[in-house]
Design a protein around this motif. Structure first.
Motif, mmCIF file in Angstrom:
data_model
loop_
_atom_site.group_PDB
_atom_site.id
_atom_site.type_symbol
_atom_site.label_atom_id
_atom_site.label_comp_id
_atom_site.label_asym_id
_atom_site.label_seq_id
_atom_site.Cartn_x
_atom_site.Cartn_y
_atom_site.Cartn_z
ATOM 1 N N ILE A 20 0.836 -1.206 0.000
ATOM 2 C CA ILE A 20 0.000 0.000 0.000
ATOM 3 C C ILE A 20 0.872 1.258 0.000
ATOM 4 C CG2 ILE A 20 -1.637 1.347 1.378
ATOM 5 C CD1 ILE A 20 -2.902 -1.310 2.241
ATOM 6 N N VAL A 21 1.903 1.267 0.830
ATOM 7 C CA VAL A 21 2.799 2.430 0.891
ATOM 8 C C VAL A 21 3.500 2.636 -0.438
ATOM 9 C CG1 VAL A 21 4.923 3.288 1.949
ATOM 10 C CG2 VAL A 21 3.129 2.359 3.378
ATOM 11 N N LEU A 22 4.023 1.585 -1.032
ATOM 12 C CA LEU A 22 4.720 1.708 -2.306
ATOM 13 C C LEU A 22 3.778 2.189 -3.406
ATOM 14 C CD1 LEU A 22 7.414 1.288 -3.725
ATOM 15 C CD2 LEU A 22 6.687 -1.041 -4.230
ATOM 16 N N SER A 23 2.554 1.667 -3.430
ATOM 17 C CA SER A 23 1.609 2.118 -4.459
ATOM 18 C C SER A 23 1.213 3.580 -4.252
ATOM 19 C CB SER A 23 0.382 1.216 -4.482
ATOM 20 O OG SER A 23 -0.306 1.302 -3.255
ATOM 21 N N LEU A 24 1.056 4.022 -3.007
ATOM 22 C CA LEU A 24 0.749 5.435 -2.765
ATOM 23 C C LEU A 24 1.894 6.348 -3.192
ATOM 24 C CD1 LEU A 24 -1.139 5.458 0.657
ATOM 25 C CD2 LEU A 24 -2.010 6.143 -1.568
ATOM 26 N N VAL A 25 3.124 5.947 -2.923
ATOM 27 C CA VAL A 25 4.279 6.757 -3.330
ATOM 28 C C VAL A 25 4.329 6.865 -4.840
ATOM 29 C CG1 VAL A 25 6.798 6.759 -3.418
ATOM 30 C CG2 VAL A 25 5.646 6.342 -1.266
ATOM 31 N N LEU A 26 4.152 5.743 -5.528
ATOM 32 C CA LEU A 26 4.178 5.777 -6.991
ATOM 33 C C LEU A 26 3.013 6.601 -7.550
ATOM 34 C CD1 LEU A 26 5.197 2.102 -7.762
ATOM 35 C CD2 LEU A 26 6.598 4.165 -7.959
ATOM 36 N N LEU A 27 1.835 6.512 -6.917
ATOM 37 C CA LEU A 27 0.683 7.297 -7.361
ATOM 38 C C LEU A 27 0.936 8.796 -7.196
ATOM 39 C CD1 LEU A 27 -2.352 7.284 -8.275
ATOM 40 C CD2 LEU A 27 -2.867 7.456 -5.831
ATOM 41 N N ILE A 28 1.490 9.192 -6.053
ATOM 42 C CA ILE A 28 1.753 10.617 -5.802
ATOM 43 C C ILE A 28 2.817 11.149 -6.758
ATOM 44 C CG2 ILE A 28 2.725 12.217 -4.111
ATOM 45 C CD1 ILE A 28 1.273 10.567 -1.952
ATOM 46 N N LEU A 29 3.878 10.385 -6.985
ATOM 47 C CA LEU A 29 4.919 10.828 -7.916
ATOM 48 C C LEU A 29 4.384 10.912 -9.343
ATOM 49 C CD1 LEU A 29 8.063 8.927 -6.619
ATOM 50 C CD2 LEU A 29 7.616 11.365 -6.523
ATOM 51 N N GLY A 30 3.561 9.941 -9.740
ATOM 52 C CA GLY A 30 2.984 9.967 -11.088
ATOM 53 C C GLY A 30 2.044 11.149 -11.276
ATOM 54 N N LEU A 31 1.187 11.403 -10.286
ATOM 55 C CA LEU A 31 0.274 12.548 -10.390
ATOM 56 C C LEU A 31 1.027 13.872 -10.432
ATOM 57 C CD1 LEU A 31 -2.682 11.569 -8.038
ATOM 58 C CD2 LEU A 31 -2.719 11.831 -10.525
ATOM 59 N N SER A 32 2.087 14.001 -9.654
ATOM 60 C CA SER A 32 2.844 15.259 -9.691
ATOM 61 C C SER A 32 3.547 15.437 -11.026
ATOM 62 C CB SER A 32 3.854 15.310 -8.548
ATOM 63 O OG SER A 32 4.879 14.364 -8.756
ATOM 64 N N TYR A 33 3.949 14.342 -11.659
ATOM 65 C CA TYR A 33 4.582 14.454 -12.978
ATOM 66 C C TYR A 33 3.558 14.838 -14.043
ATOM 67 C CZ TYR A 33 7.131 13.227 -17.185
ATOM 68 O OH TYR A 33 7.714 13.275 -18.415
ATOM 69 N N VAL A 34 2.373 14.236 -13.962
ATOM 70 C CA VAL A 34 1.345 14.499 -14.978
ATOM 71 C C VAL A 34 0.727 15.881 -14.789
ATOM 72 C CG1 VAL A 34 -0.937 13.764 -15.795
ATOM 73 C CG2 VAL A 34 0.827 12.068 -15.336
ATOM 74 N N LEU A 35 0.429 16.260 -13.540
ATOM 75 C CA LEU A 35 -0.292 17.505 -13.287
ATOM 76 C C LEU A 35 0.622 18.702 -13.007
ATOM 77 C CD1 LEU A 35 -3.078 16.084 -10.978
ATOM 78 C CD2 LEU A 35 -3.209 16.565 -13.430
ATOM 79 N N GLY A 36 1.908 18.487 -12.886
ATOM 80 C CA GLY A 36 2.822 19.562 -12.524
ATOM 81 C C GLY A 36 3.027 20.572 -13.629
#
Length: 144
Positions: A20-36
């Motif tokens: 769960i922690v690893l998937s949340l980290v990857l989700l947050i990094l992916g969203l910041s890359y896409v929406l940044g």
């Protein structure tokens, strides 16, 4: 030798938590890359970008006096914590604690006087030197 269910170590909750922690980290990094934002202004490539173009270097030479004052502050701040903890445990420590903290405070005063005499607490020119310079400046020139 067979293990009983009482001695078995249950690892599946730890593995689920890690996933769960690893998937949340990857989700947050992916969203910041896409929406940044991807703007490239003049100041965007500067360190500590804040919209103001920096002028000059950040390396300023400070007097060693600043570091001495900072070290003295930290030292005397830690001693305050020791004295406060002694005050909380005053009833349990009795006279031995009182004599111990009295010796501790005397040592602090001795160190403070030593630092004061060595000039660690001098923040500027000596007051007598300032008065002497002021008197020289206000002396009337001899008429000739």
């Amino acid at each position: 030798m067979q293990e009983t269910s009482e001695n078995a170590i249950v690892l599946w909750p730890l593995l689920v938590y890690g996933a769960i922690v690893l998937s949340l980290v990857l989700l947050i990094l992916g969203l910041s890359y896409v929406l940044g934002q991807r703007g490239t202004g003049r100041a965007m490539v500067e360190p500590y970008e804040g919209g103001i173009v920096s002028a000059g270097g950040a390396r300023i030479r400070f007097s060693s006096q600043f570091y001495m004052v900072a070290m003295l502050f930290v030292i005397f701040d830690v001693e305050t914590i020791f004295i406060l903890s002694w005050a909380i445990a005053f009833q349990e420590l009795g006279w031995y604690g009182y004599v111990g903290v009295l010796v501790f405070i005397v040592m602090l005063v001795v160190v403070l006087v030593y630092e004061w005499r060595n000039g660690a607490l001098d923040f500027g020119p000596d007051g007598k030197k300032i008065l002497a310079a002021y008197k020289r400046m206000n002396q009337k020139p001899a008429s000739g």
